[in-house]
Each structure stands twice: as C-alpha cells, then as structure tokens.
Design a protein around this motif. Structure first.
Motif, PDB file in Angstrom:
ATOM      1  N   PHE A  61       0.828  -1.208   0.000  1.00 37.66           N
ATOM      2  CA  PHE A  61       0.000   0.000   0.000  1.00 37.66           C
ATOM      3  C   PHE A  61       0.862   1.257   0.000  1.00 37.66           C
ATOM      4  CE2 PHE A  61      -2.090   3.413   2.337  1.00 37.66           C
ATOM      5  CZ  PHE A  61      -3.206   3.617   1.546  1.00 37.66           C
ATOM      6  N   TYR A  65       1.189   4.139  -2.875  1.00 38.57           N
ATOM      7  CA  TYR A  65       0.864   5.514  -2.517  1.00 38.57           C
ATOM      8  C   TYR A  65       2.036   6.462  -2.786  1.00 38.57           C
ATOM      9  CZ  TYR A  65      -0.524   9.557   0.227  1.00 38.57           C
ATOM     10  OH  TYR A  65      -0.835  10.820   0.624  1.00 38.57           O
ATOM     11  N   VAL A  71      -4.126   5.389  -4.039  1.00 34.90           N
ATOM     12  CA  VAL A  71      -4.654   4.898  -2.770  1.00 34.90           C
ATOM     13  C   VAL A  71      -5.469   3.655  -3.102  1.00 34.90           C
ATOM     14  CG1 VAL A  71      -6.122   5.387  -0.801  1.00 34.90           C
ATOM     15  CG2 VAL A  71      -4.689   7.183  -1.752  1.00 34.90           C
ATOM     16  N   SER A  72      -4.934   2.508  -2.772  1.00 35.05           N
ATOM     17  CA  SER A  72      -5.554   1.244  -3.143  1.00 35.05           C
ATOM     18  C   SER A  72      -6.552   0.804  -2.072  1.00 35.05           C
ATOM     19  CB  SER A  72      -4.479   0.173  -3.326  1.00 35.05           C
ATOM     20  OG  SER A  72      -5.076  -1.062  -3.625  1.00 35.05           O
ATOM     21  N   GLY A  73      -7.816   0.921  -2.414  1.00 34.67           N
ATOM     22  CA  GLY A  73      -8.864   0.475  -1.517  1.00 34.67           C
ATOM     23  C   GLY A  73      -8.867  -1.032  -1.351  1.00 34.67           C
ATOM     24  N   LYS A  74      -8.450  -1.736  -2.395  1.00 32.35           N
ATOM     25  CA  LYS A  74      -8.405  -3.204  -2.316  1.00 32.35           C
ATOM     26  C   LYS A  74      -7.379  -3.668  -1.283  1.00 32.35           C
ATOM     27  CE  LYS A  74      -9.814  -3.947  -7.069  1.00 32.35           C
ATOM     28  NZ  LYS A  74      -9.412  -4.454  -8.386  1.00 32.35           N
ATOM     29  N   LEU A  76      -6.371  -1.889   1.338  1.00 31.61           N
ATOM     30  CA  LEU A  76      -6.898  -1.534   2.652  1.00 31.61           C
ATOM     31  C   LEU A  76      -7.964  -2.530   3.107  1.00 31.61           C
ATOM     32  CD1 LEU A  76      -7.179   2.357   2.391  1.00 31.61           C
ATOM     33  CD2 LEU A  76      -5.542   1.015   3.709  1.00 31.61           C
ATOM     34  N   LEU A  77      -8.847  -2.931   2.191  1.00 25.92           N
ATOM     35  CA  LEU A  77      -9.854  -3.939   2.531  1.00 25.92           C
ATOM     36  C   LEU A  77      -9.204  -5.285   2.829  1.00 25.92           C
ATOM     37  CD1 LEU A  77     -12.763  -3.184   0.057  1.00 25.92           C
ATOM     38  CD2 LEU A  77     -12.797  -3.012   2.537  1.00 25.92           C
TER      39      LEU A  77
END
Length: 128
Positions: A61, A65, A71-74, A76-77
C-alpha cells in the motif's frame, strides 16, 4: 525517485514493513513444523500469518501511494479482512478440535476451557 529525505524515509518504511512481514511468515512456517500439538500450531499459523500478510500488504500500500500516488482500496480492505478473519478462524478451528477430542500436549499446564465447557453443558442441561 527524486531523492528527497521524505522519499528516503518512505523507502526505508516500505522495506522494513516488507521485511517484518516476511519474517513473521517465515517464523510462522517454522512454528507450524516445530510445535507439538494442534493448538500451538494453530496459534503459530494464525498469529504469524495475520502479522506477516498485513505487513506485506501495508508495504505494498505504501509503495503504491508513494511511488504512483494511488490509494488502493483493495489493499486496505485486504488488510482489514485479514486482521478480522484470520484470528477468528484460528480460534474456531481450535475450538472445534477441542470439542472433537483432539488431546492437548502432555506437558500442557492448565486446561481452562474444560471448566468453561463443563459450565456450558450444565447450563444446557438445566435449560432443557
């Protein structure tokens, strides 16, 4: 890389995150091979995989960034779900193994769950 101090700090942070994650995964693999019973092996597998995979995903991540402004939401999830599901699944597997009668290691000092299970069985018997 433009060579500023902040980029150097981010690069060091990314490398440390990846190295810590790899360390936890390797130590967990060794723990799975070396520990004596199902319960300690599950502990090694779930704790180290949670920290190891999370460390590597945090490093990925931060890399995306810093280097690509993404900004990788995948990611973070993925971090969130690994932190949420791995310890719970390890607990449920060990609980099922205990209820199925898988014995503890002979040098185990205390079996606290046996007392809880007896109380639970008494409560169920009195309810029915």
């Amino acid at each position: 890389m433009s060579g500023t101090w902040i980029n150097l700090i981010f690069d060091i942070t990314i490398c440390l995150s990846l190295l810590i994650g790899a360390f936890f995964l390797i130590s967990g693999s060794i723990g799975i091979l070396r520990f004596p019973d199902v319960y300690t092996r599950l502990h090694a597998a779930t704790k180290s995989s949670t920290l190891g995979v999370s460390g590597i995903m945090i490093g990925a991540f931060l890399f995306h960034y810093v280097e690509h402004d993404i900004v990788s939401g995948k990611l973070l999830l993925g971090i969130f779900f690994v932190l949420l599901t791995a310890p719970v699944s390890g607990h449920m597997i060990s609980r099922a193994a205990y209820r199925a009668g898988v014995p503890l290691w002979e040098k185990s000092v205390k079996d606290e769950y046996a007392e809880v299970l007896k109380e639970e069985q008494k409560r169920q018997a009195s309810d029915s």
